[in-house]
Write a protein that holds these residues in place. Structure first.
Motif, PDB file in Angstrom:
ATOM      1  N   PRO A 268       0.808  -1.234   0.000  1.00  0.00           N
ATOM      2  CA  PRO A 268       0.000   0.000   0.000  1.00  0.00           C
ATOM      3  C   PRO A 268       0.836   1.277   0.000  1.00  0.00           C
ATOM      4  O   PRO A 268       0.493   2.235  -0.693  1.00  0.00           O
ATOM      5  N   LEU A 269       1.933   1.325   0.759  1.00  0.00           N
ATOM      6  CA  LEU A 269       2.740   2.540   0.828  1.00  0.00           C
ATOM      7  C   LEU A 269       3.349   2.864  -0.536  1.00  0.00           C
ATOM      8  O   LEU A 269       3.325   4.017  -0.989  1.00  0.00           O
ATOM      9  N   LEU A 270       3.900   1.848  -1.207  1.00  0.00           N
ATOM     10  CA  LEU A 270       4.545   2.087  -2.503  1.00  0.00           C
ATOM     11  C   LEU A 270       3.514   2.380  -3.583  1.00  0.00           C
ATOM     12  O   LEU A 270       3.782   3.178  -4.498  1.00  0.00           O
ATOM     13  N   ARG A 271       2.381   1.773  -3.505  1.00  0.00           N
ATOM     14  CA  ARG A 271       1.322   2.094  -4.470  1.00  0.00           C
ATOM     15  C   ARG A 271       0.877   3.545  -4.297  1.00  0.00           C
ATOM     16  O   ARG A 271       0.651   4.262  -5.278  1.00  0.00           O
ATOM     17  N   ALA A 272       0.760   3.997  -3.052  1.00  0.00           N
ATOM     18  CA  ALA A 272       0.386   5.380  -2.793  1.00  0.00           C
ATOM     19  C   ALA A 272       1.464   6.320  -3.298  1.00  0.00           C
ATOM     20  O   ALA A 272       1.170   7.398  -3.849  1.00  0.00           O
ATOM     21  N   LEU A 273       2.735   5.941  -3.131  1.00  0.00           N
ATOM     22  CA  LEU A 273       3.836   6.779  -3.617  1.00  0.00           C
ATOM     23  C   LEU A 273       3.778   6.930  -5.133  1.00  0.00           C
ATOM     24  O   LEU A 273       4.116   7.989  -5.678  1.00  0.00           O
ATOM     25  N   GLU A 274       3.302   5.875  -5.804  1.00  0.00           N
ATOM     26  CA  GLU A 274       3.176   5.930  -7.263  1.00  0.00           C
ATOM     27  C   GLU A 274       1.939   6.703  -7.711  1.00  0.00           C
ATOM     28  O   GLU A 274       1.733   6.903  -8.895  1.00  0.00           O
ATOM     29  N   GLY A 275       1.119   7.097  -6.749  1.00  0.00           N
ATOM     30  CA  GLY A 275      -0.059   7.888  -7.092  1.00  0.00           C
ATOM     31  C   GLY A 275      -1.345   7.097  -7.182  1.00  0.00           C
ATOM     32  O   GLY A 275      -2.400   7.658  -7.504  1.00  0.00           O
ATOM     33  N   ASP A 276      -1.297   5.775  -6.902  1.00  0.00           N
ATOM     34  CA  ASP A 276      -2.523   4.966  -6.935  1.00  0.00           C
ATOM     35  C   ASP A 276      -3.402   5.305  -5.738  1.00  0.00           C
ATOM     36  O   ASP A 276      -2.908   5.672  -4.666  1.00  0.00           O
ATOM     37  N   GLU A 277      -4.696   5.133  -5.924  1.00  0.00           N
ATOM     38  CA  GLU A 277      -5.631   5.356  -4.832  1.00  0.00           C
ATOM     39  C   GLU A 277      -5.713   4.086  -3.986  1.00  0.00           C
ATOM     40  O   GLU A 277      -6.053   3.009  -4.485  1.00  0.00           O
ATOM     41  N   VAL A 278      -5.385   4.194  -2.734  1.00  0.00           N
ATOM     42  CA  VAL A 278      -5.432   3.049  -1.813  1.00  0.00           C
ATOM     43  C   VAL A 278      -6.419   3.405  -0.703  1.00  0.00           C
ATOM     44  O   VAL A 278      -6.145   4.279   0.119  1.00  0.00           O
ATOM     45  N   GLN A 279      -7.564   2.743  -0.705  1.00  0.00           N
ATOM     46  CA  GLN A 279      -8.606   3.059   0.264  1.00  0.00           C
ATOM     47  C   GLN A 279      -9.207   1.764   0.816  1.00  0.00           C
ATOM     48  O   GLN A 279      -9.825   0.995   0.087  1.00  0.00           O
ATOM     49  N   ARG A 300      -1.854   7.504   0.834  1.00  0.00           N
ATOM     50  CA  ARG A 300      -1.918   8.609  -0.127  1.00  0.00           C
ATOM     51  C   ARG A 300      -0.532   9.204  -0.319  1.00  0.00           C
ATOM     52  O   ARG A 300       0.334   9.105   0.552  1.00  0.00           O
ATOM     53  N   ARG A 301      -0.378   9.828  -1.462  1.00  0.00           N
ATOM     54  CA  ARG A 301       0.891  10.493  -1.796  1.00  0.00           C
ATOM     55  C   ARG A 301       0.917  11.865  -1.141  1.00  0.00           C
ATOM     56  O   ARG A 301      -0.116  12.532  -1.039  1.00  0.00           O
ATOM     57  N   LEU A 302       2.122  12.309  -0.686  1.00  0.00           N
ATOM     58  CA  LEU A 302       2.305  13.632  -0.094  1.00  0.00           C
ATOM     59  C   LEU A 302       2.908  14.552  -1.159  1.00  0.00           C
ATOM     60  O   LEU A 302       3.978  14.266  -1.714  1.00  0.00           O
ATOM     61  N   VAL A 303       2.204  15.656  -1.446  1.00  0.00           N
ATOM     62  CA  VAL A 303       2.624  16.585  -2.505  1.00  0.00           C
ATOM     63  C   VAL A 303       2.676  17.997  -1.940  1.00  0.00           C
ATOM     64  O   VAL A 303       1.785  18.403  -1.172  1.00  0.00           O
ATOM     65  N   SER A 304       3.748  18.744  -2.276  1.00  0.00           N
ATOM     66  CA  SER A 304       3.878  20.125  -1.804  1.00  0.00           C
ATOM     67  C   SER A 304       2.910  21.020  -2.557  1.00  0.00           C
ATOM     68  O   SER A 304       2.271  20.615  -3.535  1.00  0.00           O
ATOM     69  N   SER A 305       2.830  22.297  -2.125  1.00  0.00           N
ATOM     70  CA  SER A 305       1.931  23.250  -2.780  1.00  0.00           C
ATOM     71  C   SER A 305       2.337  23.528  -4.217  1.00  0.00           C
ATOM     72  O   SER A 305       1.520  23.909  -5.049  1.00  0.00           O
ATOM     73  N   SER A 306       3.618  23.297  -4.487  1.00  0.00           N
ATOM     74  CA  SER A 306       4.096  23.534  -5.861  1.00  0.00           C
ATOM     75  C   SER A 306       3.951  22.302  -6.735  1.00  0.00           C
ATOM     76  O   SER A 306       4.335  22.328  -7.911  1.00  0.00           O
ATOM     77  N   GLY A 307       3.411  21.220  -6.163  1.00  0.00           N
ATOM     78  CA  GLY A 307       3.213  20.010  -6.953  1.00  0.00           C
ATOM     79  C   GLY A 307       4.348  19.021  -6.858  1.00  0.00           C
ATOM     80  O   GLY A 307       4.307  17.979  -7.519  1.00  0.00           O
ATOM     81  N   GLU A 308       5.329  19.302  -6.038  1.00  0.00           N
ATOM     82  CA  GLU A 308       6.470  18.402  -5.917  1.00  0.00           C
ATOM     83  C   GLU A 308       6.100  17.223  -5.017  1.00  0.00           C
ATOM     84  O   GLU A 308       5.501  17.397  -3.956  1.00  0.00           O
ATOM     85  N   VAL A 309       6.454  16.004  -5.443  1.00  0.00           N
ATOM     86  CA  VAL A 309       6.190  14.815  -4.656  1.00  0.00           C
ATOM     87  C   VAL A 309       7.162  14.762  -3.481  1.00  0.00           C
ATOM     88  O   VAL A 309       8.385  14.779  -3.675  1.00  0.00           O
ATOM     89  N   LEU A 310       6.616  14.709  -2.270  1.00  0.00           N
ATOM     90  CA  LEU A 310       7.450  14.683  -1.068  1.00  0.00           C
ATOM     91  C   LEU A 310       7.613  13.272  -0.516  1.00  0.00           C
ATOM     92  O   LEU A 310       8.603  12.962   0.151  1.00  0.00           O
ATOM     93  N   GLY A 311       6.644  12.421  -0.771  1.00  0.00           N
ATOM     94  CA  GLY A 311       6.694  11.060  -0.236  1.00  0.00           C
ATOM     95  C   GLY A 311       5.294  10.477  -0.182  1.00  0.00           C
ATOM     96  O   GLY A 311       4.402  10.858  -0.938  1.00  0.00           O
ATOM     97  N   ALA A 312       5.066   9.556   0.762  1.00  0.00           N
ATOM     98  CA  ALA A 312       3.760   8.923   0.904  1.00  0.00           C
ATOM     99  C   ALA A 312       3.597   8.478   2.342  1.00  0.00           C
ATOM    100  O   ALA A 312       4.563   8.309   3.088  1.00  0.00           O
ATOM    101  N   VAL A 313       2.330   8.289   2.715  1.00  0.00           N
ATOM    102  CA  VAL A 313       2.001   7.811   4.061  1.00  0.00           C
ATOM    103  C   VAL A 313       0.885   6.782   3.933  1.00  0.00           C
ATOM    104  O   VAL A 313       0.038   6.883   3.039  1.00  0.00           O
ATOM    105  N   ALA A 314       0.910   5.776   4.817  1.00  0.00           N
ATOM    106  CA  ALA A 314      -0.119   4.728   4.793  1.00  0.00           C
ATOM    107  C   ALA A 314      -0.499   4.377   6.230  1.00  0.00           C
ATOM    108  O   ALA A 314       0.341   4.396   7.127  1.00  0.00           O
ATOM    109  N   SER A 315      -1.770   4.096   6.414  1.00  0.00           N
ATOM    110  CA  SER A 315      -2.250   3.606   7.713  1.00  0.00           C
ATOM    111  C   SER A 315      -2.769   2.196   7.514  1.00  0.00           C
ATOM    112  O   SER A 315      -3.407   1.892   6.501  1.00  0.00           O
TER     113      SER A 315
END
Length: 885
Positions: A268-279, A300-315
């Motif tokens: 789930p974490l890596l799928r979220a990092l790739e931008g997939d929806e994990v719910q 879900r993927r973590l994205v800055s206000s400028s659109g830069e990918v910062l990482g991902a988080v999963a629960s």
């Protein structure tokens, strides 16, 4: 170019200019003197002027140069001082010993003091002791390199708190002495901010560690940046997790089915990092050496206000227990459905519908055994004395057979009996560990291989009637809640069946009682009229015997009439006893003593072919009975038992104390409570059910012409007349048992009753006035003659109104009235007399003694009634006793 080189080249330029000017001036003076002056003395003067002029020019140049240099030095000092004092960085000059020589305001502000206060202090006085070793290291570095720092430490503020600072410095030679020059920066704000960030991180970690869900985060390069405590616990990770590749060393991942492996890149974490929806994606992990865990992941993927990918988080939420509960609930519902289906089958069973208790138990025990996979299923009945339970039906699935008859005594299993009488359900997962079943562990459980047990009592009329028992063999069994609920439902169903079975018996008993009551009323009515007639016959027979004592033949005729009347009276007494209407003389009786007194007579009656055994129970409670009726009942039942044993046999007569429950009392039609039981057990031929239903009916007999049919009817009436009951149990070919149940009387009441029975002899004659009221003219006339013969003045009245008229006009000492009359009966007349003429004594007489109080006279009058035909001595004694009282 440095400032020193600039000064050097400036000095060279000035010197060269000075030499060039001096040469030019000298050459110019020489040319001028040669052209215009020829006088030698003048030339000498000119040379002197040249020397002095050169010196003057030199002096002027030196003055100018020095003045200029001093001015420039003064400006530099002022500039440097301004920089020193206005600097926002703390600056200090100190000796090697630590004495502060000079500081700027910024330095003084750092420690909250004025410059003068600071200069009065030593460097060590504003330094905490714990930094002394570090300071000495910096001094060593200063000696070796000429510089120290930068390093961080703390100063002691004037108000006592510590100030974070960063400082560095160097040696500076001043007036030939090495001084320490230091610059100090206040970094308190930086450190406070840093501490706040650290505290925030600690708080954040603490908060996230309190979250039940596992949390994991990574940066844009899939490097693990954070995992909380729940994640480590769920996944079995002992330490810090930094690389995704470390997962495989900690646990295996599977799809939701728990079988199909889940590739690392689909986590789930890596799928979220790739931008997939994990719910709420379900997956299964199996930590090393731990059971599998079902997880529900959201990422879900973590994205800055400028659109830069910062990482991902999963629960990841552990839903193992929830899934287990859902599965168990589904299984439970399926199980409950099966239980309900079985209950429905049981209710529809033909044996249940027809209240065939034995047949229903066969079907019930087998169904429960098959449904719950229990080896032994039994239904036990609580005996009437509540001192034992008897096995009514025990199904053993291994033997494929039913058994019955086993009895467990309460004295042998007290703990179990105590619990089964008070609890709704008894669940024993390990019968050897339960205190309530410890009495069974010596023999019963080991013999039958029982390891677990589930029992539920069933009831009749609110009281325990028996228990359904599930006995599991093999490995210990933990009984489920649904199984406990099911066995309670079975117990409730058995209560209905048992209640129905007992109710049919009760209804039959009530029906018989109604029939007996109807026959009793008929017999009582007939007996009343017979007693009136017999009273006249016996009364006049006594008179004739007295009058004809001198005429033997006629006196014999009168005696024959009297004996015939007495036989009629005895027959009427039997009818009244059956009808429960006789006014028998009762006394306190000890049944044990009475039986022992009767034993010889009974042995003679039964003959040698019948063995008689009398078993009196110790500590028997006292009862109040008519001994004549009791003797007749004992003799009647003993003779019936002898007739039921054509050859040899045994009759056992026993007594004991019993406490009847509400349900037992209902069957016997008595009140619940303490009773003394008198039982007759024979080994005769027994009786069929059809006979049992008729044995107490008047004129029903199985002896043909040899029987009258009044014997057991009289016994039944005797039991009811004394406030007790009688029961009969019989099995064809095995014998019968008749049991009387006599109500207990307290010892105090027994003593009072015994004292009342001892009445002294009195003179029965008198001269008082007696008013006799009876609607039977012959009896009225007889009473008048009998009482007149004793000296009394007798006034007669044929009914209640006539008696009232007499009382209104004449003095009367005693009212002697029949109980049953037309317009006003004896009870109502007595009530009127008590209200209007309270001094008049009252005696009620009756052809039979109703057991229901009229309510029109007080209880004492009802209890002291005299029954026709009279026993004349008792009759006269009672009248005299009333008048003397």
């Amino acid at each position: 170019m440095t400032g020193k080189n600039q000064q050097h080249w400036s000095a060279i330029r000035i010197s060269l200019t000075y030499v060039a000017v001096g040469v030019v001036l000298n050459l110019s003076l020489d040319k001028f003197a040669a052209r215009f002056i020829s006088d030698p003395s003048l030339l000498v003067s000119i040379e002197s002027i040249k020397v002095w002029g050169f010196l003057a020019v030199t002096a002027a140049l030196l003055y100018w140069l020095l003045t200029r240099r001093w001015n420039r030095q003064s400006s530099s000092d002022i500039y440097n001082r301004i920089l020193f004092e206005e600097s926002t960085i703390g600056l200090a000059l100190a000796s090697k010993k630590g004495d502060l020589v000079d500081v700027n305001a910024a330095y003084a502000n750092i420690i909250g003091r004025s410059i003068e206060e600071v200069l009065a202090l030593s460097y060590w006085e504003i330094t905490p002791v714990e930094y002394y070793d570090k300071e000495r290291e910096m001094l060593d570095s200063l000696e070796r390199t000429g510089r120290y720092g930068p390093f961080e430490k703390q100063y002691i503020h004037k108000d006592g708190h510590l100030v974070d600072v960063r400082l560095q410095g160097m040696f500076l030679e001043l007036n030939g002495e090495k001084m320490i020059w230091s610059s100090v920066e206040d970094i308190s704000a930086i450190r406070n901010e840093q501490r706040s960030r650290e505290e925030l991180l600690v708080f954040q970690d603490a908060v996230l560690d309190c979250v039940a869900d596992g949390l994991i985060a990574c940066d844009r390069d899939a490097k693990i940046t954070y995992v909380n405590q729940a994640f480590r616990k769920i996944h079995g990770i002992p330490g810090r997790l930094t690389e995704v590749s470390q997962w495989k060393n900690c646990y295996d991942m599977y799809e939701a089915d728990g079988v199909t492996p889940l590739p690392e890149e689909l986590a789930p974490l890596l799928r979220a990092l790739e931008g997939d929806e994990v719910q709420d994606r379900e997956m299964v992990i199996t930590p090393k050496s731990q059971p599998s865990v079902v997880l529900q992941a959201t990422g879900r993927r973590l994205v800055s206000s400028s659109g830069e990918v910062l990482g991902a988080v999963a629960s990841l939420r552990d839903v193992t227990e929830q899934k287990t509960l859902l599965r168990e609930e589904r299984e439970r519902q399926e199980q409950v459905t099966r239980y309900n289906e079985v209950l429905a089958k049981l209710i529809k069973n033909k044996c249940f519908v027809s209240s065939d208790f034995p047949g229903f138990l066969d079907y019930l025990t087998e169904e429960i055994s098959q449904l719950l996979q229990v080896t032994r299923v039994g239904v036990w009945i609580l005996e009437k004395d509540a001192l034992s339970i008897r096995c009514e039906n025990l199904w053993n699935s291994e033997l494929r057979s039913h058994s019955t008859g086993m009895v467990l005594l309460a004295k042998d299993f007290p703990s179990y009996f105590e619990s089964v009488l008070s609890d709704r359900v008894l669940s024993f997962d390990d019968v050897y560990a339960e205190p309530n079943t410890r009495e069974f562990t010596a023999e019963y459980f080991p013999t039958n291989g029982i390891t677990s047990m589930l029992d539920a009592p069933f009831h009749f009329s609110g009281e325990m009637a028996g228990v359904v028992c599930l006995e599991h063999t093999g490995p210990k069994r933990v009984w489920k809640v649904e199984e406990k609920a099911f066995i309670i439902s079975i117990a409730d169903l058995l209560s209905v069946v048992f209640d129905s079975s007992r109710r049919l018996l009760l209804e039959a008993t009530l029906e018989r009682s109604k029939k007996m009551d109807a026959l009793g009323k008929l017999s009582g009515g007939i007996a009343h009229d017979y007693n009136n007639m017999l009273g006249v016959i016996l009364g006049y027979a006594d008179i004739l015997e007295n009058e004809l004592r001198d005429q033997q033949k006629l006196a014999g005729y009168a005696s024959a009439i009297r004996h015939a009347g007495e036989r009629g009276a005895r027959l009427t007494a039997k009818l009244l006893t059956f009808a429960r209407k006789s006014a028998a003389d009762e006394e306190v009786v000890n049944l044990n003593s009475f039986l022992l007194e009767q034993k010889h007579m009974l042995e003679t009656t039964l003959t040698a072919r019948i063995s008689l055994s009398v078993n009196p129970a110790p500590g028997l409670w006292p009862v109040v009975l008519n001994t004549s009726d009791l003797e007749n009942a004992i003799l009647n039942l003993s003779i019936n038992a002898m007739h039921a044993m054509p050859g040899t046999g045994c009759l056992t007569i026993s007594t004991d104390n019993v406490v009847l429950s509400k349900s037992e009392a209902e069957v016997l039609q008595v009140e619940a409570g303490d009773y003394v039981r008198l039982s007759f057990q024979d080994t005769g031929c027994g009786m069929e059910q059809s006979e049992l239903e008729l044995i107490f009916d008047p004129f029903y007999t199985t002896k043909g012409e040899m029987g009258t049919g009044l014997g057991l009817a009289q016994v039944y009436g005797f039991a009811k007349q004394c406030g007790g009951g009688i029961s009969v149990e019989s099995t064809l070919g095995e014998g019968s048992q008749f049991s009387f149940f006599f109500p207990r009387i307290s010892h105090v009441a027994a003593q009072v009753r015994s004292a009342e029975e001892k009445t002294p002899a009195i003179d029965v004659g008198g001269n008082e006035t007696i008013l006799v009221v009876d609607d039977e003219p012959a009896l009225l006339q007889l009473s008048e003659q009998l009482l007149t013969a004793k000296g009394y003045t007798v006034i007669c009245a044929a009914d209640g109104p006539g008696a009232i008229e007499v009382l209104e006009n004449q003095h009367v000492d005693l009212l002697l009235t029949d109980a049953i009359m037309g317009e006003i009966d004896g009870y109502e007349l007595s009530s009127i007399v008590q209200d209007r003429w309270p001094t008049v004594k009252i005696q009620i007489v009756t052809g039979y003694s109703e057991n229901v109080d009229s309510g029109k006279a007080d209880r004492k009058l009802v209890e002291n009634r005299l029954t026709k035909p009279f026993d004349l001595p008792k009759y006269f004694a009672r009248i005299r006793e009333l008048l003397d009282g």
